[in-house]
Structures are given as structure tokens and as C-alpha cells.
Design a protein around this motif. Structure first.
Motif, PDB file in Angstrom:
ATOM      1  N   LEU A  62      32.918 -32.434 -39.840  1.00 15.01           N
ATOM      2  CA  LEU A  62      32.671 -33.418 -38.783  1.00 15.01           C
ATOM      3  C   LEU A  62      31.275 -34.030 -38.892  1.00 15.01           C
ATOM      4  N   SER A  63      30.282 -33.218 -39.249  1.00 18.05           N
ATOM      5  CA  SER A  63      28.914 -33.716 -39.357  1.00 18.05           C
ATOM      6  C   SER A  63      28.755 -34.733 -40.486  1.00 18.05           C
ATOM      7  N   ARG A  64      29.661 -34.682 -41.449  1.00 21.82           N
ATOM      8  CA  ARG A  64      29.605 -35.608 -42.580  1.00 21.82           C
ATOM      9  C   ARG A  64      30.570 -36.781 -42.409  1.00 21.82           C
ATOM     10  N   GLY A  65      31.105 -36.942 -41.202  1.00 20.02           N
ATOM     11  CA  GLY A  65      31.994 -38.063 -40.923  1.00 20.02           C
ATOM     12  C   GLY A  65      33.419 -37.849 -41.367  1.00 20.02           C
ATOM     13  N   GLY A  66      33.747 -36.616 -41.710  1.00 20.96           N
ATOM     14  CA  GLY A  66      35.109 -36.303 -42.144  1.00 20.96           C
ATOM     15  C   GLY A  66      36.025 -36.048 -40.972  1.00 20.96           C
ATOM     16  N   ARG A  67      37.281 -35.912 -41.291  1.00 20.56           N
ATOM     17  CA  ARG A  67      38.308 -35.655 -40.285  1.00 20.56           C
ATOM     18  C   ARG A  67      38.904 -34.278 -40.534  1.00 20.56           C
ATOM     19  N   VAL A  68      38.916 -33.436 -39.509  1.00 24.64           N
ATOM     20  CA  VAL A  68      39.535 -32.114 -39.609  1.00 24.64           C
ATOM     21  C   VAL A  68      41.027 -32.267 -39.364  1.00 24.64           C
ATOM     22  N   VAL A  69      41.804 -31.748 -40.295  1.00 20.67           N
ATOM     23  CA  VAL A  69      43.267 -31.778 -40.170  1.00 20.67           C
ATOM     24  C   VAL A  69      43.749 -30.337 -40.223  1.00 20.67           C
ATOM     25  N   LEU A  70      44.174 -29.826 -39.080  1.00 25.45           N
ATOM     26  CA  LEU A  70      44.653 -28.451 -39.018  1.00 25.45           C
ATOM     27  C   LEU A  70      46.118 -28.395 -39.444  1.00 25.45           C
ATOM     28  N   ALA A 108      31.917 -30.269 -55.585  1.00 30.02           N
ATOM     29  CA  ALA A 108      30.615 -30.781 -55.132  1.00 30.02           C
ATOM     30  C   ALA A 108      29.718 -31.108 -56.327  1.00 30.02           C
ATOM     31  N   ALA A 109      29.717 -30.244 -57.330  1.00 27.48           N
ATOM     32  CA  ALA A 109      28.878 -30.486 -58.512  1.00 27.48           C
ATOM     33  C   ALA A 109      29.360 -31.719 -59.274  1.00 27.48           C
ATOM     34  N   ASP A 110      30.669 -31.826 -59.477  1.00 27.11           N
ATOM     35  CA  ASP A 110      31.224 -32.979 -60.192  1.00 27.11           C
ATOM     36  C   ASP A 110      30.894 -34.290 -59.492  1.00 27.11           C
ATOM     37  N   GLU A 111      30.875 -34.256 -58.162  1.00 27.32           N
ATOM     38  CA  GLU A 111      30.638 -35.468 -57.379  1.00 27.32           C
ATOM     39  C   GLU A 111      29.159 -35.659 -57.025  1.00 27.32           C
ATOM     40  N   ARG A 112      28.326 -34.752 -57.492  1.00 24.43           N
ATOM     41  CA  ARG A 112      26.901 -34.790 -57.180  1.00 24.43           C
ATOM     42  C   ARG A 112      26.683 -34.836 -55.664  1.00 24.43           C
ATOM     43  N   ASP A 113      27.487 -34.049 -54.970  1.00 31.10           N
ATOM     44  CA  ASP A 113      27.450 -33.946 -53.510  1.00 31.10           C
ATOM     45  C   ASP A 113      26.519 -32.784 -53.159  1.00 31.10           C
ATOM     46  N   PHE A 114      25.228 -33.081 -53.100  1.00 26.58           N
ATOM     47  CA  PHE A 114      24.220 -32.038 -52.912  1.00 26.58           C
ATOM     48  C   PHE A 114      24.268 -31.422 -51.520  1.00 26.58           C
ATOM     49  N   ALA A 115      24.650 -32.199 -50.535  1.00 26.90           N
ATOM     50  CA  ALA A 115      24.756 -31.656 -49.170  1.00 26.90           C
ATOM     51  C   ALA A 115      25.853 -30.597 -49.113  1.00 26.90           C
ATOM     52  N   SER A 116      26.996 -30.896 -49.707  1.00 24.72           N
ATOM     53  CA  SER A 116      28.078 -29.901 -49.725  1.00 24.72           C
ATOM     54  C   SER A 116      27.667 -28.690 -50.543  1.00 24.72           C
ATOM     55  N   SER A 117      26.994 -28.914 -51.665  1.00 31.78           N
ATOM     56  CA  SER A 117      26.527 -27.797 -52.493  1.00 31.78           C
ATOM     57  C   SER A 117      25.623 -26.875 -51.688  1.00 31.78           C
ATOM     58  N   SER A 118      24.737 -27.445 -50.912  1.00 34.68           N
ATOM     59  CA  SER A 118      23.825 -26.653 -50.099  1.00 34.68           C
ATOM     60  C   SER A 118      24.586 -25.800 -49.091  1.00 34.68           C
ATOM     61  N   THR A 119      25.538 -26.398 -48.405  1.00 37.63           N
ATOM     62  CA  THR A 119      26.349 -25.672 -47.431  1.00 37.63           C
ATOM     63  C   THR A 119      27.164 -24.581 -48.107  1.00 37.63           C
ATOM     64  N   LEU A 120      27.722 -24.896 -49.251  1.00 34.27           N
ATOM     65  CA  LEU A 120      28.583 -23.945 -49.949  1.00 34.27           C
ATOM     66  C   LEU A 120      27.816 -22.746 -50.498  1.00 34.27           C
ATOM     67  N   ASN A 121      26.520 -22.915 -50.742  1.00 31.23           N
ATOM     68  CA  ASN A 121      25.727 -21.779 -51.234  1.00 31.23           C
ATOM     69  C   ASN A 121      25.762 -20.605 -50.268  1.00 31.23           C
ATOM     70  N   TRP A 122      25.786 -20.884 -48.966  1.00 29.57           N
ATOM     71  CA  TRP A 122      25.877 -19.808 -47.977  1.00 29.57           C
ATOM     72  C   TRP A 122      27.177 -19.027 -48.179  1.00 29.57           C
ATOM     73  N   PHE A 123      28.270 -19.752 -48.449  1.00 24.69           N
ATOM     74  CA  PHE A 123      29.563 -19.102 -48.644  1.00 24.69           C
ATOM     75  C   PHE A 123      29.618 -18.316 -49.950  1.00 24.69           C
ATOM     76  N   VAL A 124      28.956 -18.796 -50.982  1.00 27.83           N
ATOM     77  CA  VAL A 124      28.883 -18.051 -52.243  1.00 27.83           C
ATOM     78  C   VAL A 124      28.242 -16.692 -51.981  1.00 27.83           C
ATOM     79  N   ASP A 125      27.111 -16.696 -51.279  1.00 30.22           N
ATOM     80  CA  ASP A 125      26.428 -15.445 -50.939  1.00 30.22           C
ATOM     81  C   ASP A 125      27.293 -14.557 -50.047  1.00 30.22           C
ATOM     82  N   GLU A 126      27.983 -15.157 -49.114  1.00 27.53           N
ATOM     83  CA  GLU A 126      28.855 -14.419 -48.196  1.00 27.53           C
ATOM     84  C   GLU A 126      29.969 -13.719 -48.964  1.00 27.53           C
ATOM     85  N   GLN A 127      30.522 -14.390 -49.952  1.00 25.12           N
ATOM     86  CA  GLN A 127      31.617 -13.791 -50.722  1.00 25.12           C
ATOM     87  C   GLN A 127      31.141 -12.617 -51.562  1.00 25.12           C
ATOM     88  N   ILE A 128      29.925 -12.672 -52.059  1.00 25.53           N
ATOM     89  CA  ILE A 128      29.376 -11.524 -52.791  1.00 25.53           C
ATOM     90  C   ILE A 128      29.373 -10.313 -51.868  1.00 25.53           C
TER      91      ILE A 128
END
Length: 173
Positions: A62-70, A108-128
Motif C-alpha cells: 500500500l505504501s508503494r501505491g500497490g493494490r492488495v488482493v486477498l 527486486a534485483a532484476d528490476e533494480r527495485d531498491f526499496a523492495s530489496s531493502s524491505t525484503l532484507n528484513w525477511f531474509v534475516d527473519e527466515q534464517i
């Protein structure tokens, strides 16, 4: 602004997080039904964490202007032969979630989407952490396999686990 591909992938991840929550809720009630209150508590906390992960992804989308589809949540397993089997399934599942997070990182890397990469780093650490916790419990349960007192002690230890609001949600609830 998110790409359509990233938005769809994030929505798929939201569904996966809710599915994970539903799986852990199922494990919690299955453990409780067998008298393993501590194990039930551990999975109940896990259920809350997975819901929080879905919320983090929804907030980000939502913060990035996307639409949540449940989307509908697929059926989950409801019976396990033992507590050890539950945690083996947990590790297997967390490894799958890790691969899903890595896929998001690749997009995110392929699209050079650095904001998503930053957010996803938290999840990478969480999964470890998620995989390590599951493996530790498997190791402990394997060490006491067949020892009812050992299982009792582990169950008591797991009863002490409490839910902690994940950092990305702290102060937002």
C-alpha cells in the motif's frame, strides 16, 4: 511505484503468509488436542507472527501505491503423528518460504527495485532465524525421542514463548 510483476508477487506472498498462519494455527490446535500445551503455545505464537508478516507485506504494498488482493487460503494439513513430525514439517515449510522470499529478492534485483530489496532484507534475516529455530527444536526432540519426561520438559519450555511485535510493525498497531 511497483511494477506489475512485483505487485503480483507481493500479493502471492501475502497469501503464502496467511497460509502459513493457517498451517501453524492447525498445528497449535492439533498439539492442544493431544495435551501438549507448550507446543500449542509455540505454534500459536508462530500463527501470530505469520499474520504479522502478511501485514508487513500489505503495509509495504500500500505504501508503494500497490493494490492488495486477498485470495482464498488453500486447505492445510490437520493431523500429525508426533510433535517431532510437526517440527519437521515446520522446517520443510520454512525452507519453502525462504525460497519464496529469495524469489521476491530476485525480482527486486532484476528490476533494480531498491526499496523492495531493502524491505525484503528484513525477511531474509527473519527466515534464517525461522529455519534455525525449527532445526533446534528438531534436534532437541530427536535427542529425547521416546522419552516422555524429555518431551514434557520441552513442552514446558515452549509454554514460555511469547509473541513479540516484529520491528517493521512496532508502533504501527
Amino acid at each position: 511505484m511497483l511494477s506489475k510483476k512485483m505487485e503480483e508477487a507481493l500479493n502471492a506472498q501475502i497469501n503464502a503468509e496467511f497460509w502459513s498462519a493457517y498451517l501453524y494455527l492447525s498445528m497449535s490446535v492439533a498439539a492442544a488436542a493431544k495435551g501438549h500445551k507448550g507446543v500449542a503455545n509455540w505454534f500459536s505464537v508462530q500463527f501470530k507472527e505469520e499474520q504479522a508478516h502478511a501485514q508487513i507485506f500489505m503495509n509495504y504494498l500500500l505504501s508503494r501505491g500497490g493494490r492488495v488482493v486477498l485470495a482464498p487460503i488453500a486447505e492445510v494439513q490437520t493431523e500429525w503423528s508426533s510433535v517431532l513430525e510437526m517440527f519437521r514439517n515446520t522446517l520443510e515449510h520454512e525452507r519453502k518460504v525462504t525460497s519464496l522470499i529469495h524469489n521476491l529478492c530476485s525480482i527486486a534485483a532484476d528490476e533494480r527495485d531498491f526499496a523492495s530489496s531493502s524491505t525484503l532484507n528484513w525477511f531474509v534475516d527473519e527466515q534464517i532465524e525461522e529455519e534455525a529455530n525449527a532445526q533446534e527444536l528438531i534436534d532437541s526432540l530427536t535427542a529425547v525421542d521416546g522419552d516422555k519426561m524429555g518431551l514434557y520438559m520441552i513442552d514446558k519450555e515452549l509454554a514460555a514463548r511469547t509473541y513479540v511485535v516484529p520491528t517493521p510493525l512496532a508502533g504501527k498497531e
